[in-house]
Design a protein around this motif. Structure first.
Motif, PDB file in Angstrom:
ATOM      1  N   SER A   1      38.597 -21.020 -59.457  1.00 58.96           N
ATOM      2  CA  SER A   1      37.949 -22.331 -59.302  1.00 58.96           C
ATOM      3  C   SER A   1      38.633 -23.380 -60.159  1.00 58.96           C
ATOM      4  O   SER A   1      38.902 -24.498 -59.705  1.00 58.96           O
ATOM      5  CB  SER A   1      36.473 -22.217 -59.678  1.00 58.96           C
TER       6      SER A   1
ATOM      7  N   ILE B   1      27.018 -25.895 -65.796  1.00 65.17           N
ATOM      8  CA  ILE B   1      26.391 -26.093 -64.489  1.00 65.17           C
ATOM      9  C   ILE B   1      25.777 -24.788 -63.996  1.00 65.17           C
ATOM     10  O   ILE B   1      24.645 -24.759 -63.486  1.00 65.17           O
ATOM     11  CB  ILE B   1      27.416 -26.635 -63.481  1.00 65.17           C
TER      12      ILE B   1
ATOM     13  N   CYS C   1      24.329 -25.274 -57.684  1.00 65.40           N
ATOM     14  CA  CYS C   1      25.625 -25.412 -58.368  1.00 65.40           C
ATOM     15  C   CYS C   1      26.597 -26.233 -57.526  1.00 65.40           C
ATOM     16  O   CYS C   1      27.289 -27.118 -58.051  1.00 65.40           O
ATOM     17  CB  CYS C   1      26.218 -24.034 -58.662  1.00 65.40           C
ATOM     18  N   ALA C   2      26.653 -25.961 -56.229  1.00 64.76           N
ATOM     19  CA  ALA C   2      27.558 -26.701 -55.350  1.00 64.76           C
ATOM     20  C   ALA C   2      27.195 -28.183 -55.324  1.00 64.76           C
ATOM     21  O   ALA C   2      28.076 -29.051 -55.353  1.00 64.76           O
ATOM     22  CB  ALA C   2      27.512 -26.115 -53.944  1.00 64.76           C
TER      23      ALA C   2
ATOM     24  N   PHE D   1      28.234 -29.895 -58.634  1.00 65.52           N
ATOM     25  CA  PHE D   1      29.683 -30.110 -58.626  1.00 65.52           C
ATOM     26  C   PHE D   1      30.034 -31.305 -57.754  1.00 65.52           C
ATOM     27  O   PHE D   1      30.837 -32.158 -58.134  1.00 65.52           O
ATOM     28  CB  PHE D   1      30.397 -28.859 -58.099  1.00 65.52           C
TER      29      PHE D   1
ATOM     30  N   TRP E   1      35.734 -29.982 -55.025  1.00 64.72           N
ATOM     31  CA  TRP E   1      34.584 -29.925 -55.936  1.00 64.72           C
ATOM     32  C   TRP E   1      33.484 -29.055 -55.341  1.00 64.72           C
ATOM     33  O   TRP E   1      32.886 -28.219 -56.044  1.00 64.72           O
ATOM     34  CB  TRP E   1      34.052 -31.328 -56.215  1.00 64.72           C
TER      35      TRP E   1
ATOM     36  N   GLY F   1      32.024 -25.479 -56.687  1.00 66.09           N
ATOM     37  CA  GLY F   1      30.595 -25.290 -56.952  1.00 66.09           C
ATOM     38  C   GLY F   1      30.037 -24.055 -56.274  1.00 66.09           C
ATOM     39  O   GLY F   1      29.190 -23.348 -56.842  1.00 66.09           O
TER      40      GLY F   1
ATOM     41  N   CYS G   1      31.024 -21.202 -58.348  1.00 66.53           N
ATOM     42  CA  CYS G   1      30.216 -21.191 -59.565  1.00 66.53           C
ATOM     43  C   CYS G   1      28.856 -20.540 -59.299  1.00 66.53           C
ATOM     44  O   CYS G   1      28.401 -19.684 -60.069  1.00 66.53           O
ATOM     45  CB  CYS G   1      30.030 -22.617 -60.075  1.00 66.53           C
TER      46      CYS G   1
END
Length: 308
Positions: free
Chosen positions: A27, A45, A83-84, A87, A203, A207, A210
């Motif tokens: 990432s 995050i 999370c997405a 981001f 981004w 995310g 993540c």
């Protein structure tokens, strides 16, 4: 010194941790190559997402490990989505403010985001308490060592991510645009590449990774506090640095190495207990050795060119 039978479970656990470092490092590399941002807010995050979902599952200070139900299982995808979304919001709203600044300033913006999220979490939750999402898992025995399905899943997931992201960058129009922006952002824009849309995709994709990492991570640690989750990004960043923020496979290998070394140093005791206490320095040592080796190699190559 621990014998091999004692070290084997730590080796397996180290591979699982290293796999999560590898996904995080992937990432970091893709986002840096596309946007020029070294995202140091990855862990913060993810930690915020875990705390939000943990609360939705019924967690409280009195109940550190909420009960699993059909509804709570449906909240697992919510962690990925949270999370997405975080981001994407940062990438679309705040990152463009620093767009014309150098990479260091861009990266410091994510440090500011980390501090803000840590402050919010400290106000809203008792961040010293461990958090667990009870991700479903099964265990089985291999050679007398207990292995969980989540450990296997972590390693397989990391391999799928590295292979999948590599193919995505090579074979899709958006991936080609990402590589073009990485090579020359200004020229790509002049040639009609939708830079902002491609960066937003980067981004959002980061995310998603993540959210997946922090969906698996608490089950590997059994429980995690805010500090552990927030600074989980450091070993992953070290792996990405070994890969020169460019190579996904070198990042993958370095991340596995960091995870394994960290884990294998854990059981040392007695006169060798200092090794266990120093295991947290593993990412720094690996990154510094890699940087010195890369610098030496470049010096040798330049010297050879001068000779010719």
């Amino acid at each position: 010194m621990p014998d091999s039978s004692i070290l084997l479970p730590f080796l397996i656990q180290g591979l699982a941790f290293g796999a999560m470092y590898a996904v995080t490092g992937t990432s970091i590399v893709v986002l840096f190559r596309t946007t020029g941002v070294v995202n140091l807010a990855f862990g913060a995050i993810g930690s915020m997402g875990v705390h939000i979902v943990w609360s939705l599952m019924g967690g409280s200070i009195m109940v550190p490990e909420p009960q699993v139900s059909g509804l709570s299982i449906l909240l697992y995808p919510a962690l990925v989505a949270i999370c997405a979304l975080m981001f994407l919001i940062y990438g679309r709203v705040f990152a463009p403010i620093l767009d014309k600044r150098d990479a260091l300033v861009k990266s410091l913006g994510t440090v500011a985001l980390t501090l803000i999220l840590m402050g919010i979490m400290k106000q809203r939750w008792d961040t010293s308490k461990p958090r667990s999402l009870h991700f479903p898992k099964e265990t089985f025995t291999v050679g007398g060592t207990v292995v969980s399905t989540n450990q296997i899943l972590a390693l397989v997931f990391a391999l799928v991510v590295v292979i999948g992201v590599g193919q995505y960058l090579k074979r899709t129009d958006t991936g080609t645009a990402m590589r073009a922006i990485a090579n020359n952002r200004e020229t790509s824009g002049l040639l009609g590449v939708p830079v902002q849309r491609v960066e937003a995709t980067a981004w959002f994709g980061a995310g998603l990774l993540c959210g997946c990492v922090f969906l698996l991570l608490p089950s590997l640690f059994k429980s995690m506090d805010q500090a552990t989750m927030t600074w989980f990004v450091i070993p992953a960043l070290a792996g990405a640095i070994v890969g020169q923020l460019r190579s996904l496979w070198v990042t993958f290998g370095a991340s596995l190495l960091i995870g394994v070394v960290e884990s294998l140093l854990t059981p040392f005791s007695g006169n060798l207990k200092f090794l266990s206490e120093l295991r947290r320095l593993t990412p720094v040592v690996v990154a510094v050795v890699a940087i010195l080796w890369i610098s030496r190699r470049r010096t040798v190559v330049l010297a050879g060119r001068e000779m010719t």
